[in-house]
Design a protein around this motif. Structure first.
Motif, PDB file in Angstrom:
ATOM      1  N   THR A 221      45.322   3.103  14.781  1.00 16.93           N
ATOM      2  CA  THR A 221      45.132   4.318  14.394  1.00 16.93           C
ATOM      3  C   THR A 221      43.628   4.414  13.895  1.00 16.93           C
ATOM      4  O   THR A 221      42.752   5.435  14.146  1.00 16.93           O
ATOM      5  N   GLY A 222      43.344   3.446  12.897  1.00 17.50           N
ATOM      6  CA  GLY A 222      41.830   3.536  12.382  1.00 17.50           C
ATOM      7  C   GLY A 222      40.955   3.085  13.268  1.00 17.50           C
ATOM      8  O   GLY A 222      39.802   3.576  13.314  1.00 17.50           O
ATOM      9  N   ARG A 223      41.294   2.256  14.088  1.00 16.15           N
ATOM     10  CA  ARG A 223      40.425   1.964  15.147  1.00 16.15           C
ATOM     11  C   ARG A 223      40.137   3.065  16.368  1.00 16.15           C
ATOM     12  O   ARG A 223      38.995   3.182  16.613  1.00 16.15           O
ATOM     13  N   ALA A 224      41.128   3.724  16.658  1.00 16.52           N
ATOM     14  CA  ALA A 224      40.793   5.055  17.432  1.00 16.52           C
ATOM     15  C   ALA A 224      40.037   6.114  16.728  1.00 16.52           C
ATOM     16  O   ALA A 224      39.172   6.737  17.371  1.00 16.52           O
ATOM     17  N   ALA A 225      40.385   5.983  15.627  1.00 17.11           N
ATOM     18  CA  ALA A 225      39.365   6.998  14.711  1.00 17.11           C
ATOM     19  C   ALA A 225      38.136   6.700  14.421  1.00 17.11           C
ATOM     20  O   ALA A 225      37.167   7.394  14.626  1.00 17.11           O
ATOM     21  N   LYS A 226      37.896   5.482  14.556  1.00 16.87           N
ATOM     22  CA  LYS A 226      36.431   4.962  14.465  1.00 16.87           C
ATOM     23  C   LYS A 226      35.803   5.154  15.673  1.00 16.87           C
ATOM     24  O   LYS A 226      34.610   5.646  15.552  1.00 16.87           O
ATOM     25  N   LEU A 227      36.363   4.948  16.793  1.00 19.41           N
ATOM     26  CA  LEU A 227      35.914   5.066  17.881  1.00 19.41           C
ATOM     27  C   LEU A 227      35.391   6.546  18.078  1.00 19.41           C
ATOM     28  O   LEU A 227      34.509   6.631  19.009  1.00 19.41           O
ATOM     29  N   THR A 228      36.465   7.324  17.816  1.00 15.52           N
ATOM     30  CA  THR A 228      36.049   9.020  17.931  1.00 15.52           C
ATOM     31  C   THR A 228      35.020   9.282  17.132  1.00 15.52           C
ATOM     32  O   THR A 228      34.040  10.135  17.561  1.00 15.52           O
ATOM     33  N   GLU A 229      34.887   8.843  15.989  1.00 18.17           N
ATOM     34  CA  GLU A 229      33.722   9.032  15.145  1.00 18.17           C
ATOM     35  C   GLU A 229      32.382   8.489  15.876  1.00 18.17           C
ATOM     36  O   GLU A 229      31.388   9.377  15.859  1.00 18.17           O
ATOM     37  N   MET A 230      32.253   7.400  16.430  1.00 18.43           N
ATOM     38  CA  MET A 230      31.166   6.771  17.139  1.00 18.43           C
ATOM     39  C   MET A 230      30.851   7.814  18.135  1.00 18.43           C
ATOM     40  O   MET A 230      29.795   7.953  18.456  1.00 18.43           O
TER      41      MET A 230
END
Ligand code: URP
Ligand code: ZN
Ligand code: ZN
Length: 472
Positions: A221-230
């Motif tokens: 979830t954290g990884r997907a959130a970070k990629l979304t932010e990027m």
């Protein structure tokens, strides 16, 4: 073709009030006190709540998975959904690597068109990004009316996509106006842990949960959130089960990332100990992500209350205990993942949520209907009770007490995951575009009457209540 619903208490995501509703053909045309219209059928809803029809944003009907196909198809699944107060489902359309996306969409239309008893739409699975996929995506949104893409971060060698595919999907979604949905679990590490468990001789259903710990949901979830932010894009995390994942969503939302979270009834009321039931009964409770330790339930309720999670999907993905779940008797990795939940989604949220004062009545409407309509491009046609909206309406008895059971449910599957649970509240009658589909607790609709819904592009300005432009 006029109807007036009288004497009910209307609850929307914003208000609760008493008024009559005039329906002409498929649409709500007037809301007010003491309405009358020549020739109108009068429906007395005294003592009942009137809700907008539920929108279930997460179903798997007639879906091949785990070496078999889900027991409930578009006919039995949508009829059961209607009994539970749901008038729209958004189902996951699987795709095949190398095959045109449009071919998969055609397959899903074939599954649904002559069987669906309520309205429906599809999310589209993305497992690869290449020139062909890139060429097809604009038309999927503009012409097919499908404005949400699903990426699996788990189910290695089956559905799992790599991080680059997720990132590129997020970039495309931003550009084209779609919402990316993720199944957030770390599939690579799960693959390692399951192989290790089997090598050590662990074959029982509980090992399904032990090899998919909450940390791996939180990490993904954290990884997907970070990629979304990027990517400066937008993300919807399906079936959130635990504190580890809620924390990552909250953290990202606090930073202003456009991220949304869904949970499911099973994670709110069942827990990991169900997988330890004897005689292989634990297999009935095999979902991915798995049921969690009980303490996570209050975390999820609290996240719904505070708005860190916004929707409830059923994740309906039913398999018979006998003949389907059985496939994994000797090996937990072969138990088809998923369960029957489409019928009880709204009643469980009402009984355990509203009645137990964990959420308000208006939050209940938002979580079961309005928010999904806004996120998935259906508002205000669907998701509210307003003049001009489709007359998708639930007349709900808030006082009746009943016990959930496979003996009385309407799904085709041979068990109910909530067997024996006592709940308060049940839909009495349900209308889909002005027509009764459930009347006095009996199905009076017709398979094939449900319509495919082309959805509008993802639009973050909807909180202001502005209208979504649906494709023609
Ligand atoms: O166990 C589950 N959730 N089955 C359905 C497929 C999915 O991952 O949503
Ligand atoms: Zn999933
Ligand atoms: Zn699912």
């Amino acid at each position: 073709m006029k109807k007036i619903i009288k004497n009910g208490t209307i609850a929307t995501a914003a208000d609760t009030y008493q008024a009559d509703i005039l329906i002409e053909n498929e649409i709500i045309t007037m809301i007010g006190k003491d309405l009358s219209a020549e020739g109108a059928e009068i429906i007395d809803a005294k003592g009942a709540y009137i809700f907008p029809g539920g929108i279930d944003p997460h179903t798997h009907l007639d879906m091949p998975f785990g070496g078999t196909t889900t027991k409930d198809d578009y006919e039995t699944g949508t009829i059961a959904a209607a009994y539970g107060g749901t008038t729209t489902v958004i189902d996951f359309c699987l795709t095949e690597k190398g095959a045109p996306l449009k071919k998969s969409i055609e397959t899903w239309h074939e599954k649904a068109s002559e069987k669906a008893a309520i309205d429906y739409s599809f999310h589209l699975m993305i497992s690869e990004i290449n020139d062909k996929v890139l060429a097809e995506l604009p038309s999927i949104i503009e012409n097919e009316g499908i404005s949400s893409f699903k990426v699996f971060m788990a189910y290695k060698n089956v559905f799992q996509a790599d991080d680059a595919t997720l990132y590129r999907t997020l970039l495309q979604a931003k550009e084209l106006g779609a919402l990316v949905m993720v199944h957030a679990e770390n599939g690579d590490v799960i693959d390692y842990l399951t192989k290790q468990a089997l090598a050590e001789g662990h074959t029982d259903p509980i090992y399904h949960a032990l090899t998919r710990p909450p940390e791996l949901e939180g990490e993904a979830t954290g990884r997907a959130a970070k990629l979304t932010e990027m990517a400066n894009s937008q993300l919807y995390v399906v079936h959130v089960t635990c504190e580890d994942a809620v924390e990552k969503i909250t953290e990202a939302r606090n930073k202003g990332v456009d991220i949304w979270g869904e949970t499911c009834p099973q994670y709110l009321v069942l827990d990991q100990t169900y997988l330890e039931k004897p005689n292989f009964e634990g297999s009935k409770y095999v979902w991915s992500p798995p049921l969690r330790e009980k303490r996570n339930q209050e975390v999820l309720w609290n996240a719904l209350k505070t708005g860190q999670l916004q929707t409830i999907g059923s994740d309906q993905c039913s398999f018979d205990f006998k003949g389907q779940k059985d496939l994994g008797r000797e090996d937990f990795t072969k138990i088809p993942n998923g369960g029957p939940t489409i019928e009880d989604r709204m009643s469980i949220l009402f009984s355990e949520g509203v009645k137990k004062e964990r959420i308000t009545l208006n939050q209940f409407v938002d979580i079961t209907s309005t928010r999904a309509a806004k996120l998935f491009g259906l508002f205000p046609k669907k998701g509210t009770i307003a003049v001009g909206s489709d007359a998708d309406i639930v007349i709900f008895d808030q006082k009746v007490e009943r016990t959930i059971s496979a003996d009385t449910h309407h799904m085709a599957v041979d068990y109910n995951a909530f067997e024996g649970m006592k709940i308060t509240g049940e839909p009495v009658s349900v209308l889909s575009r002005g027509q009764f589909v459930i009347r006095e607790k009996q199905f009076v609709g017709e398979a094939g009457k449900g319509q495919f819904l082309k959805r509008a592009k993802y639009n973050t300005s909807l909180e202001s209540g502005s209208e979504q432009k649906l494709p023609v």
